[in-house]
Design an enzyme around this catalytic site. Structure first.
Site, mmCIF file in Angstrom:
data_model
loop_
_atom_site.group_PDB
_atom_site.id
_atom_site.type_symbol
_atom_site.label_atom_id
_atom_site.label_comp_id
_atom_site.label_asym_id
_atom_site.label_seq_id
_atom_site.Cartn_x
_atom_site.Cartn_y
_atom_site.Cartn_z
ATOM 1 N N TYR A 38 0.860 -1.188 0.000
ATOM 2 C CA TYR A 38 0.000 0.000 0.000
ATOM 3 C C TYR A 38 0.896 1.237 0.000
ATOM 4 C CZ TYR A 38 -3.971 -2.966 1.527
ATOM 5 O OH TYR A 38 -4.956 -3.917 1.630
ATOM 6 N N LEU B 209 -18.131 -1.125 2.981
ATOM 7 C CA LEU B 209 -18.875 -0.022 2.350
ATOM 8 C C LEU B 209 -18.694 -0.081 0.834
ATOM 9 C CD1 LEU B 209 -18.038 2.855 4.863
ATOM 10 C CD2 LEU B 209 -20.108 1.442 4.726
ATOM 11 N N GLY C 263 -16.748 2.723 -0.403
ATOM 12 C CA GLY C 263 -17.434 4.014 -0.327
ATOM 13 C C GLY C 263 -18.725 4.040 -1.119
HETATM 14 N N1 LIG Z 1 -7.380 -8.392 1.618
HETATM 15 C C1 LIG Z 1 -7.676 -7.644 0.590
HETATM 16 O O1 LIG Z 1 -7.642 -8.090 -0.554
HETATM 17 C C2 LIG Z 1 -8.086 -6.224 0.799
HETATM 18 C C3 LIG Z 1 -8.527 -5.478 -0.287
HETATM 19 C C4 LIG Z 1 -8.926 -4.159 -0.059
HETATM 20 C C5 LIG Z 1 -8.861 -3.625 1.208
HETATM 21 N N2 LIG Z 1 -8.403 -4.372 2.250
HETATM 22 C C6 LIG Z 1 -8.307 -3.807 3.609
HETATM 23 O O2 LIG Z 1 -9.591 -3.442 4.057
HETATM 24 C C7 LIG Z 1 -9.608 -2.072 4.439
HETATM 25 C C8 LIG Z 1 -10.960 -1.472 4.165
HETATM 26 O O3 LIG Z 1 -11.212 -1.555 2.770
HETATM 27 P P1 LIG Z 1 -11.763 -0.359 1.959
HETATM 28 O O4 LIG Z 1 -11.061 0.863 2.425
HETATM 29 O O5 LIG Z 1 -11.728 -0.693 0.536
HETATM 30 O O6 LIG Z 1 -13.252 -0.409 2.400
HETATM 31 P P2 LIG Z 1 -14.477 0.475 2.675
HETATM 32 O O7 LIG Z 1 -14.499 0.714 4.144
HETATM 33 O O8 LIG Z 1 -15.576 -0.229 2.006
HETATM 34 O O9 LIG Z 1 -14.289 1.829 1.871
HETATM 35 C C9 LIG Z 1 -13.569 2.878 2.396
HETATM 36 C C10 LIG Z 1 -13.965 4.156 1.714
HETATM 37 O O10 LIG Z 1 -15.334 4.444 2.025
HETATM 38 C C11 LIG Z 1 -15.516 5.829 2.163
HETATM 39 N N3 LIG Z 1 -16.289 6.127 3.366
HETATM 40 C C12 LIG Z 1 -17.373 6.923 3.441
HETATM 41 N N4 LIG Z 1 -17.864 6.976 4.694
HETATM 42 C C13 LIG Z 1 -17.069 6.225 5.453
HETATM 43 C C14 LIG Z 1 -17.033 5.930 6.833
HETATM 44 N N5 LIG Z 1 -17.932 6.409 7.688
HETATM 45 N N6 LIG Z 1 -16.056 5.142 7.290
HETATM 46 C C15 LIG Z 1 -15.127 4.647 6.453
HETATM 47 N N7 LIG Z 1 -15.089 4.906 5.125
HETATM 48 C C16 LIG Z 1 -16.057 5.696 4.626
HETATM 49 C C17 LIG Z 1 -14.130 6.426 2.226
HETATM 50 O O11 LIG Z 1 -13.906 7.091 1.009
HETATM 51 P P3 LIG Z 1 -13.571 8.616 1.011
HETATM 52 O O12 LIG Z 1 -12.472 8.786 2.017
HETATM 53 O O13 LIG Z 1 -13.166 8.848 -0.382
HETATM 54 O O14 LIG Z 1 -14.871 9.264 1.419
HETATM 55 C C18 LIG Z 1 -13.170 5.295 2.288
HETATM 56 O O15 LIG Z 1 -12.019 5.554 1.513
HETATM 57 C C19 LIG Z 1 -8.459 -1.453 3.652
HETATM 58 O O16 LIG Z 1 -8.035 -0.256 4.252
HETATM 59 C C20 LIG Z 1 -7.452 -2.545 3.681
HETATM 60 O O17 LIG Z 1 -6.756 -2.518 4.920
HETATM 61 C C21 LIG Z 1 -8.036 -5.664 2.054
#
Ligand SMILES: NC(=O)c1ccc[n+]([C@@H]2O[C@H](COP(=O)([O-])OP(=O)(O)OC[C@H]3O[C@@H](n4cnc5c(N)ncnc54)[C@H](OP(=O)(O)O)[C@@H]3O)[C@@H](O)[C@H]2O)c1
Length: 335
Positions: free
Chosen positions: A57, A210, A213
């Protein structure tokens, strides 16, 4: 303090919501470094103990950020923080992804660099991000087991693997958790993978709760995305798919309003309600988003709420796959 959940039958107890730190370094456009550090500290202060990252990352940036946050946090908070690290992705200077390396020597090399960047003497949960198709999972997991033996890693995890790989890995060494996408709009694990994880006592850390997002309630039809933002390539965020998916969000919003909570809180609470063996990772990059996400822990959903949510967003209703085709091909969980 936040409620805790066990990471499988062999892993540690962790806060019921973990902080996924990816967006602080990569894939969702520019992040504000000072706000990222403030968010990490706020999460630790609120009782979040699980910090998820990957060495790729931002090509080390995310681990350095977490290392700095831990170093500058009060000792009591630093000591109860648990790191969950993914490795294996091969990158280019331009930022491209060229494959995965799960050979035992590579596993130990990746770990050595991660420990240096994190500034810690161990990693709490270590996992390959995607299975290396050229290396049997037994060899990759066996190498992590040797790191456990040596005290450099505490627990072994997996990421985006299917039921057969879960069984093969669990036959080599205890597996704490499977990290995999799971949300109202990504329910693929329910049929085969989740039952096998449960049978084997393997916990789930759910990411994309989410849908990056999409179902947060904050994503709009006209939002401009920075170059390199994952969502610019994700099928779910394109054209007609985006419109159909945001129609689902409007339906979810109607349910959220009846409970007086936000859309994001409803979506996170739904994942929390699917079982005590599931720990959602929330990708908050700011303190405001973090506060909203943590609020989901105060949103109990009863059977009637769950039925209303299911009616608003039925399984399989999302338009578009969760990854572009080339990335879907790397998902052992989808084979
Ligand atoms: N194992 C794997 O293959 C894999 C793949 C992907 C991710 N991950 C891990 O999972 C974590 C979470 O994944 P993700 O970031 O894709 O998932 P997510 O929580 O579905 O999406 C995060 C995005 O949602 C938006 N958002 C809007 N309101 C929110 C709120 N209240 N709380 C949090 N986010 C909000 C934010 O975008 P804005 O900031 O643009 O508003 C944020 O960037 C990653 O950080 C990573 O550590 C693992």
């Amino acid at each position: 303090m936040l409620p805790t959940r066990p990471l499988g039958t062999t892993g540690p107890a962790v806060s019921a919501l973990g902080l996924g730190c990816m967006g602080m370094s990569a894939l969702y456009g520019e992040a504000d470094r000072a706000e990222s550090l403030a968010t990490l500290h706020a999460a630790l202060e609120a009782g979040v103990t699980l910090l998820d990252t990957g060495d790729f990352y931002g090509m080390g940036h995310n681990e350095l950020l977490i290392g700095e946050a831990l170093r500058t946090a009060p000792a009591a908070l630093r000591e109860r923080a648990l790191t969950s690290v993914k490795f294996g992705a091969l990158r280019t200077v331009e930022g491209g992804f060229t494959g995965y390396d799960g050979r035992p020597a590579a596993v130990k090399n990746f770990a050595a660099y991660s420990l240096q960047r994190l500034g810690t003497d161990h990693i709490d949960v270590y996992r390959i991000a995607r299975v290396d198709p050229d290396v049997p999972i037994e060899e990759t997991v066996g190498a992590i087991a040797e790191l456990v033996e040596a005290g450099h890693v505490r627990h072994i995890g997996l990421s985006e693997v299917g039921a057969d790989t879960l069984r093969r890995a669990a036959a080599v060494a205890p597996i704490a958790d499977l990290q995999i996408e799971y949300s109202l709009v990504s329910r693929g694990i329910e049929e085969k993978i989740l039952p096998v994880a449960r049978e084997l006592g393997i916990g789930v850390t759910a990411y994309g709760v989410l849908s990056r997002g999409l179902i947060s309630g904050h994503f709009t039809r006209d939002r401009a995305l920075a170059p390199g933002d994952f969502r610019g390539m994700s099928p779910r965020f394109q054209g007609e798919n985006l419109h159909r998916n945001l129609d689902l969000v409007d339906r979810l919003r109607a349910v959220a309003e009846t409970k007086g909570v936000s859309v994001a809180q409803t979506a996170i609470a739904w994942v929390l309600a699917q079982g005590d063996d599931i720990v959602p990772l929330v990708g908050a990059r700011t303190r405001t988003r973090l506060t909203e996400a943590l609020g989901a822990l105060d949103v109990p959903l009863d059977a009637a709420d769950l039925a209303a949510i299911e009616e608003a967003v039925p399984a399989g209703a999302a338009a578009g796959e969760r990854y572009p085709a080339a990335q879907m091909a790397h998902l052992d969980s989808e084979h």
